[in-house]
Design a protein around this motif. Structure first.
Motif, PDB file in Angstrom:
ATOM      1  N   PHE A  56     -11.355 -47.474  38.021  1.00 48.78           N
ATOM      2  CA  PHE A  56     -10.002 -47.180  37.545  1.00 48.78           C
ATOM      3  C   PHE A  56      -9.698 -48.012  36.313  1.00 48.78           C
ATOM      4  O   PHE A  56     -10.059 -49.181  36.247  1.00 48.78           O
ATOM      5  CB  PHE A  56      -8.960 -47.471  38.627  1.00 48.78           C
ATOM      6  N   TRP A  57      -9.052 -47.393  35.329  1.00 48.87           N
ATOM      7  CA  TRP A  57      -8.581 -48.122  34.156  1.00 48.87           C
ATOM      8  C   TRP A  57      -7.320 -47.434  33.649  1.00 48.87           C
ATOM      9  O   TRP A  57      -7.046 -46.272  33.961  1.00 48.87           O
ATOM     10  CB  TRP A  57      -9.643 -48.185  33.054  1.00 48.87           C
ATOM     11  N   ALA A  58      -6.541 -48.170  32.882  1.00 52.14           N
ATOM     12  CA  ALA A  58      -5.310 -47.626  32.319  1.00 52.14           C
ATOM     13  C   ALA A  58      -5.646 -46.781  31.100  1.00 52.14           C
ATOM     14  O   ALA A  58      -6.243 -47.269  30.152  1.00 52.14           O
ATOM     15  CB  ALA A  58      -4.365 -48.758  31.923  1.00 52.14           C
ATOM     16  N   VAL A  59      -5.280 -45.512  31.147  1.00 53.91           N
ATOM     17  CA  VAL A  59      -5.570 -44.598  30.045  1.00 53.91           C
ATOM     18  C   VAL A  59      -4.374 -44.519  29.108  1.00 53.91           C
ATOM     19  O   VAL A  59      -3.248 -44.249  29.534  1.00 53.91           O
ATOM     20  CB  VAL A  59      -5.902 -43.187  30.570  1.00 53.91           C
ATOM     21  N   GLU A  60      -4.622 -44.736  27.846  1.00 50.29           N
ATOM     22  CA  GLU A  60      -3.574 -44.559  26.843  1.00 50.29           C
ATOM     23  C   GLU A  60      -3.358 -43.075  26.580  1.00 50.29           C
ATOM     24  O   GLU A  60      -4.304 -42.294  26.562  1.00 50.29           O
ATOM     25  CB  GLU A  60      -3.968 -45.257  25.541  1.00 50.29           C
ATOM     26  N   GLY A  61      -2.111 -42.673  26.386  1.00 56.02           N
ATOM     27  CA  GLY A  61      -1.778 -41.301  26.060  1.00 56.02           C
ATOM     28  C   GLY A  61      -1.147 -41.209  24.685  1.00 56.02           C
ATOM     29  O   GLY A  61      -0.845 -42.219  24.056  1.00 56.02           O
ATOM     30  N   GLY A  62      -0.959 -39.985  24.228  1.00 56.49           N
ATOM     31  CA  GLY A  62      -0.328 -39.776  22.934  1.00 56.49           C
ATOM     32  C   GLY A  62      -1.195 -39.033  21.946  1.00 56.49           C
ATOM     33  O   GLY A  62      -0.806 -38.851  20.786  1.00 56.49           O
ATOM     34  N   ARG A  63      -2.377 -38.584  22.395  1.00 51.42           N
ATOM     35  CA  ARG A  63      -3.242 -37.794  21.509  1.00 51.42           C
ATOM     36  C   ARG A  63      -2.607 -36.438  21.241  1.00 51.42           C
ATOM     37  O   ARG A  63      -1.958 -35.866  22.104  1.00 51.42           O
ATOM     38  CB  ARG A  63      -4.617 -37.589  22.153  1.00 51.42           C
ATOM     39  N   ARG A  64      -2.830 -35.934  20.048  1.00 48.30           N
ATOM     40  CA  ARG A  64      -2.389 -34.580  19.709  1.00 48.30           C
ATOM     41  C   ARG A  64      -3.615 -33.679  19.615  1.00 48.30           C
ATOM     42  O   ARG A  64      -4.728 -34.130  19.357  1.00 48.30           O
ATOM     43  CB  ARG A  64      -1.634 -34.595  18.376  1.00 48.30           C
ATOM     44  N   ASP A  65      -3.392 -32.401  19.819  1.00 46.89           N
ATOM     45  CA  ASP A  65      -4.487 -31.443  19.831  1.00 46.89           C
ATOM     46  C   ASP A  65      -4.841 -30.953  18.438  1.00 46.89           C
ATOM     47  O   ASP A  65      -3.959 -30.689  17.615  1.00 46.89           O
ATOM     48  CB  ASP A  65      -4.117 -30.239  20.697  1.00 46.89           C
ATOM     49  N   GLY A  66      -6.155 -30.811  18.199  1.00 45.49           N
ATOM     50  CA  GLY A  66      -6.624 -30.231  16.950  1.00 45.49           C
ATOM     51  C   GLY A  66      -6.625 -28.714  17.026  1.00 45.49           C
ATOM     52  O   GLY A  66      -6.509 -28.118  18.091  1.00 45.49           O
ATOM     53  N   ARG A  67      -6.788 -28.094  15.873  1.00 46.32           N
ATOM     54  CA  ARG A  67      -6.773 -26.627  15.794  1.00 46.32           C
ATOM     55  C   ARG A  67      -8.133 -26.047  15.415  1.00 46.32           C
ATOM     56  O   ARG A  67      -8.291 -24.842  15.317  1.00 46.32           O
ATOM     57  CB  ARG A  67      -5.727 -26.171  14.761  1.00 46.32           C
ATOM     58  N   ILE A  68      -9.116 -26.922  15.166  1.00 50.06           N
ATOM     59  CA  ILE A  68     -10.420 -26.485  14.664  1.00 50.06           C
ATOM     60  C   ILE A  68     -11.516 -26.915  15.626  1.00 50.06           C
ATOM     61  O   ILE A  68     -11.510 -28.038  16.143  1.00 50.06           O
ATOM     62  CB  ILE A  68     -10.689 -27.071  13.266  1.00 50.06           C
ATOM     63  N   SER A  69     -12.471 -26.021  15.862  1.00 53.36           N
ATOM     64  CA  SER A  69     -13.641 -26.336  16.684  1.00 53.36           C
ATOM     65  C   SER A  69     -14.825 -25.561  16.130  1.00 53.36           C
ATOM     66  O   SER A  69     -14.797 -24.332  16.064  1.00 53.36           O
ATOM     67  CB  SER A  69     -13.390 -25.938  18.142  1.00 53.36           C
ATOM     68  N   ARG A  70     -15.874 -26.296  15.725  1.00 54.34           N
ATOM     69  CA  ARG A  70     -17.022 -25.656  15.092  1.00 54.34           C
ATOM     70  C   ARG A  70     -18.317 -26.044  15.807  1.00 54.34           C
ATOM     71  O   ARG A  70     -18.660 -27.218  15.908  1.00 54.34           O
ATOM     72  CB  ARG A  70     -17.119 -26.055  13.620  1.00 54.34           C
ATOM     73  N   GLU A  71     -19.043 -25.046  16.253  1.00 59.55           N
ATOM     74  CA  GLU A  71     -20.332 -25.260  16.894  1.00 59.55           C
ATOM     75  C   GLU A  71     -21.289 -25.987  15.959  1.00 59.55           C
ATOM     76  O   GLU A  71     -22.103 -26.815  16.395  1.00 59.55           O
ATOM     77  CB  GLU A  71     -20.911 -23.905  17.313  1.00 59.55           C
ATOM     78  N   SER A  72     -21.185 -25.740  14.680  1.00 60.99           N
ATOM     79  CA  SER A  72     -22.095 -26.317  13.691  1.00 60.99           C
ATOM     80  C   SER A  72     -21.965 -27.831  13.565  1.00 60.99           C
ATOM     81  O   SER A  72     -22.851 -28.493  13.020  1.00 60.99           O
ATOM     82  CB  SER A  72     -21.863 -25.670  12.321  1.00 60.99           C
ATOM     83  N   GLU A  73     -20.874 -28.396  14.063  1.00 61.68           N
ATOM     84  CA  GLU A  73     -20.651 -29.833  13.938  1.00 61.68           C
ATOM     85  C   GLU A  73     -21.161 -30.628  15.136  1.00 61.68           C
ATOM     86  O   GLU A  73     -21.145 -31.862  15.107  1.00 61.68           O
ATOM     87  CB  GLU A  73     -19.155 -30.107  13.747  1.00 61.68           C
ATOM     88  N   VAL A  74     -21.608 -29.941  16.169  1.00 62.56           N
ATOM     89  CA  VAL A  74     -21.946 -30.638  17.410  1.00 62.56           C
ATOM     90  C   VAL A  74     -23.246 -31.430  17.309  1.00 62.56           C
ATOM     91  O   VAL A  74     -23.286 -32.624  17.617  1.00 62.56           O
ATOM     92  CB  VAL A  74     -22.021 -29.638  18.585  1.00 62.56           C
ATOM     93  N   THR A  75     -24.318 -30.791  16.890  1.00 59.35           N
ATOM     94  CA  THR A  75     -25.636 -31.421  16.928  1.00 59.35           C
ATOM     95  C   THR A  75     -25.675 -32.749  16.179  1.00 59.35           C
ATOM     96  O   THR A  75     -26.280 -33.724  16.657  1.00 59.35           O
ATOM     97  CB  THR A  75     -26.700 -30.471  16.342  1.00 59.35           C
ATOM     98  N   ASP A  76     -25.028 -32.815  15.033  1.00 54.37           N
ATOM     99  CA  ASP A  76     -25.058 -34.037  14.229  1.00 54.37           C
ATOM    100  C   ASP A  76     -24.140 -35.129  14.765  1.00 54.37           C
ATOM    101  O   ASP A  76     -24.168 -36.263  14.265  1.00 54.37           O
ATOM    102  CB  ASP A  76     -24.668 -33.728  12.785  1.00 54.37           C
TER     103      ASP A  76
END
Length: 329
Positions: free
Chosen positions: A143-163
């Protein structure tokens, strides 16, 4: 399963976290207890959803922890791993993630409950971060204290994963450089590698350079225990289907614990990127400390997860709060 339920534990510790928010807030706008006023039941809703899912299928805990890792290492912790492919292939459809990464339906279920309780408040990126912690609690009592407040992105690209995701064939030097590029230290890298205490790996991820063709010269990796290698060869013959999987940790494959580091001491690291931690003086010492003092690893694992969870986050007015995690608003 582990004494206090996660919900009970949260009820005990959240008031203390809120009292000390000024000292726990990160420099990027993240803070512990972020939803305490705007959606006070948020963490409880997520923890109950994860607990139900892990009880039904213990293996999903590893996937949810890995999902947070893969989300943060590509474009930062912005929930981009959750977006479905549309005009372009999304991260989740990369061979690195598909079909091995699971648990999207669990995130969807938690998000739907959150929207019903407090619409437009809790980001999908934060759901992933909380779900990873809750999975670690269900799988090993961490168990650990998780910080919140992240915002969601609008972009997701398969080409960026491998690198942006480290390869199972990386050695210590490449792993250290890779994690440093994500603002994580070598110590963080070794600590986070302990997540391989649970989960599975496809035979194709290790047979080539560990069992049958070490360094392109044939034969098995001499750094692997011979009896363990024979067991793996029985499960993963050269003709094995790419769908066959084996546990990452042969000692306690369903429990998140420090036995992973004992495996490394005994030359039973499954992936090259696991066993390589014994080839460097600094990482060798850290492996031995974690194996001997598992409580130290447990504490450091939570700290490293918090640090990882702050990689290139969007906060404030950046990004958005998605209504559904699979599509941008």
């Amino acid at each position: 399963m582990w004494g206090l339920s996660l919900v009970s534990l949260l009820l005990l510790v959240i008031p203390l976290f809120v009292l000390f928010l000024s000292t726990t807030a990160s420099g990027q706008g993240l803070k512990v207890g972020y939803y305490y006023q705007t959606c006070p039941e948020a963490e409880e809703i997520i923890s109950q959803t994860v607990a139900k899912a892990v009880k039904a299928n213990p293996g999903v805990a590893a996937s949810l922890i890995r999902m947070h890792f893969h989300d943060c290492f590509v474009r930062g912790c912005d929930g981009s791993i959750l977006l479905d492919s549309s005009d372009n292939k999304a991260e989740k459809d990369s061979p690195v993630n598909n079909p091995s990464l699971r648990g999207y339906d669990i995130i969807d279920e938690a998000k739907a409950k959150l929207e019903a309780k407090c619409a437009g408040v809790v980001s999908c990126a934060d759901v992933v971060a909380f779900a990873a912690r809750d999975s670690a609690y269900q799988a090993g009592g961490l168990f650990w204290a998780v910080e919140g407040g992240r915002r969601d992105g609008r972009i997701s690209r398969e080409s960026e994963v491998t690198d942006n995701i480290p390869s199972p064939s990386f050695d210590v030097s490449r792993l250290t450089q890779f994690f440093a590029s994500k603002q994580l230290s070598q110590e963080d890298m070794v600590t986070l590698s302990g997540a391989h205490s649970i989960g599975v790996s496809h035979c194709s991820s290790f047979t080539g350079d560990r069992l049958y063709n070490f360094s392109g010269r044939g034969g098995q990796d001499p750094s692997m225990d011979s009896k363990y290698a024979l067991q793996l060869k029985a499960k993963c013959p050269t003709s094995a289907s790419s769908d066959i999987v084996v546990p990452l940790d042969p000692l306690t494959p369903t429990k998140l614990d420090a036995k992973y580091f004992v495996d490394l001491q005994e030359k039973r690291g499954l992936l090259k990127s696991d066993q390589t931690l014994m080839s460097n003086d600094a990482t060798y010492r850290q492996v031995n400390i974690n194996a001997k003092y598992p409580t130290i690893w447990r504490i450091n694992f939570g700290r490293a997860m918090v640090k990882m969870g702050a990689i290139d986050v969007s906060t404030g007015s950046q990004g958005e709060i998605r209504k559904q995690c699979r599509v941008p608003n």
